[in-house]
Enzyme design. Structure first.
Site, mmCIF file in Angstrom:
data_model
loop_
_atom_site.group_PDB
_atom_site.id
_atom_site.type_symbol
_atom_site.label_atom_id
_atom_site.label_comp_id
_atom_site.label_asym_id
_atom_site.label_seq_id
_atom_site.Cartn_x
_atom_site.Cartn_y
_atom_site.Cartn_z
ATOM 1 N N LYS A 1 0.824 -1.213 0.000
ATOM 2 C CA LYS A 1 0.000 0.000 0.000
ATOM 3 C C LYS A 1 0.861 1.267 0.000
ATOM 4 C CE LYS A 1 -4.300 -1.942 1.598
ATOM 5 N NZ LYS A 1 -3.918 -3.351 1.777
HETATM 6 C C1 LIG Z 1 -4.503 -4.417 1.093
HETATM 7 C C2 LIG Z 1 -3.752 -5.693 0.970
HETATM 8 C C3 LIG Z 1 -4.128 -6.694 0.030
HETATM 9 C C4 LIG Z 1 -5.351 -6.573 -0.851
HETATM 10 O O1 LIG Z 1 -5.200 -5.604 -1.853
HETATM 11 P P1 LIG Z 1 -6.477 -5.027 -2.618
HETATM 12 O O2 LIG Z 1 -5.969 -3.916 -3.444
HETATM 13 O O3 LIG Z 1 -7.428 -4.558 -1.547
HETATM 14 O O4 LIG Z 1 -7.056 -6.142 -3.416
HETATM 15 C C5 LIG Z 1 -3.341 -7.833 -0.062
HETATM 16 N N1 LIG Z 1 -2.263 -8.008 0.736
HETATM 17 C C6 LIG Z 1 -1.883 -7.076 1.636
HETATM 18 C C7 LIG Z 1 -0.707 -7.336 2.485
HETATM 19 C C8 LIG Z 1 -2.601 -5.882 1.787
HETATM 20 O O5 LIG Z 1 -2.220 -4.978 2.702
#
Ligand SMILES: *Cc1c(COP(=O)(O)O)cnc(C)c1O
Length: 479
Positions: free
Chosen positions: A122
């Site tokens: 993120k």
């Molecule tokens: C947020 C997150 C996801 C999922 O990603 P999306 O964009 O919501 O599909 C997967 N793995 C981790 C570690 C995350 O923080």
């Protein structure tokens, strides 16, 4: 002509990039999408192949953020994607790559997206968003107070992106005593005066309910300039397109080659960015949507039925960032699949919003999914543990639980001749308990995180009471 952004539901005025940057949903309840996707030809790809991350990011994002002067955008990108920010690499990775490609065996790779400050992918988008927000607010002479609820990943990523930014304050609600020690330390050790950690005496749903109640108080929201950085933000999706290109160039030697990407998915933001990269001309064969036990998306890609289960029927798993009840960005993909027909989208989501389901096989649309390259699979706790163990024993590489879900499903689709890139969405260090269970030892931890839990912590404990939170925000809001 500047890029115009329209709502998936077709009933909102078109806007520019900076007009939608600070907002959330379109006024008609839909999500914003660019009217058309910019196209990269074979010649463009040849030109882009030698670019570093910052150059690629500018090449791609300048097509989307085209109401920001080019030199300003370049400066924002150059200060975001640096080896100092994305420094939590393994010893054999080069931080200058920003998203290094880690080869497990010929043709099977991890695309490492988690070397940013909070050790999850993120940060790739959120760090850019922090700098874009500051820039746009500065120009407009405005402030924003970001209110959010987190069970871990999103909240810390938002705080590390917004810390110290002019015109921005962050009020982040988390369930008191319910996050991991590592996650708690990551957030609560921030000493920046514009970051407010609010530990709510309750569970995550209480935090989310408070945020919803505040957002529904339109007068309060307007008076205190309350905003959000949720996963439907278009800027986040756009920023994530870049690493699909970066990964493609790193895993191939010619633009005649196709690749597969496997994407651990929750809210569908990450894989939506891959879908858009493919629509822009990137030679992607399959985009593999990997879910955990919360397999709403796997059901859709196998049957055409989209049936969100509701928060009460969502499992708490050892890949918690994928524990979602509805995949908010999924609507963007369905908009493309349905030919950008706002009326259809409105009718499908009116059913979903009332707790129902829709079935695209009845609409003659499910067959079209294959044209978009999307396939899926699901993983569970036992698979996750086994995959973490296998990867450690076979390759000496430690992966986290979410990446393990992605790798597990990737192997179901892996074929000789087509490079497979598994997106590494977090580092193992974030999930100590699961790594202990899988490997009987503590996870590796980047040097920058040593002693994190011993740092002084800064947070306020509050009752799960909307009025209490509102008073606190009002007292500390930027105005
Ligand atoms: C947020 C997150 C996801 C999922 O990603 P999306 O964009 O919501 O599909 C997967 N793995 C981790 C570690 C995350 O923080």
């Amino acid at each position: 002509m500047v890029m115009r952004y329209i709502s998936t539901r077709g009933n909102a005025p078109a806007q520019t990039f900076t007009q939608i940057l600070l907002g959330g949903l379109a006024p008609d309840g839909g999500l914003y999408l660019p009217e058309t996707y910019p196209q990269f030809s074979a010649n463009d790809l040849t030109r882009m192949r030698g670019m570093n991350y910052r150059e690629l990011a500018f090449e791609i994002l300048s097509r989307y953020a085209d109401d920001i002067p080019a030199e300003d955008l370049r400066a924002i990108i150059n200060k975001t994607y640096t080896a100092e920010v994305y420094c939590n690499t393994r010893p054999d990775e080069n931080a200058e790559d920003i998203t290094p490609l880690h080869t497990l065996e010929p043709g099977l790779h991890l695309l490492c997206l988690s070397n940013g400050p909070t050790l999850a992918f993120k940060d790739m988008a959120m760090q850019l968003l922090g700098n874009l927000f500051e820039y746009v607010l500065d120009k407009a002479g405005q402030n924003i107070n970001i209110l959010g609820a987190t069970s871990g990943d999103t909240g810390s990523s938002a705080e590390y992106a917004m810390r110290g930014k002019r015109g921005i304050r962050v009020f982040m609600l988390s369930p008191h005593g319910k996050m991991s020690r590592f996650q708690t330390a990551q957030m609560f050790s921030l000493q920046d005066p514009n970051i407010f950690n609010i530990a709510i005496e309750g569970v995550f749903d209480d935090c989310q309910d408070i945020v919803k109640a505040v957002s529904n108080d339109h007068a309060y929201k307007a008076q205190y300039k309350i905003g959000a950085v949720n996963s439907i933000n278009w800027g986040r999706v756009a920023a994530q397109i870049v690493y699909y290109f970066k990964g493609y160039f790193a895993a191939t030697h010619s633009n005649d080659q196709q690749v597969n990407f496997s994407v651990p998915s929750g809210n569908f933001g990450n894989v939506c960015a891959g879908h858009i990269a493919r629509m822009m001309g990137l030679p992607i064969k399959h985009l593999i949507v990997a879910t955990n036990e919360n397999d709403v998306l796997d059901e859709f890609f196998k049957t055409g039925v989209y049936r969100p289960r509701g928060a009460a029927n969502t499992y708490h798993t050892s890949s918690p960032s994928m524990d979602i009840s509805k995949a908010s960005n999924f609507e963007r993909f369905v908009a493309d699949l349905g030919g950008r027909d706002g009326e259809k989208l409105r009718s499908w989501w009116s059913v979903v919003d009332q707790g129902g389901a829709f079935d695209l096989s009845q609409e003659g649309l499910f067959e079209k999914v294959a044209d978009y390259g999307l396939v899926s699979g699901a993983s569970n706790h036992a698979h996750r543990m086994e995959t973490i163990r296998d990867t450690w024993e076979k390759y000496g590489v430690m992966i986290d639980t979410h990446t393990a879900d992605g790798l597990k499903v990737a192997l179901e689709y892996h074929e000789p001749g087509t490079p497979m890139l598994c997106l590494e969405t977090a580092l193992a260090a974030k999930f100590e308990d699961a790594i202990h269970e899988a490997l009987g030892r503590a996870p590796e931890r980047p040097a920058s995180m040593e002693g994190l839990e011993r740092l002084p912590q800064r947070f306020d404990v509050m009752a799960a009471d909307v009025e209490v939170v509102k008073r606190f925000v009002a007292l500390h809001a930027a105005s």
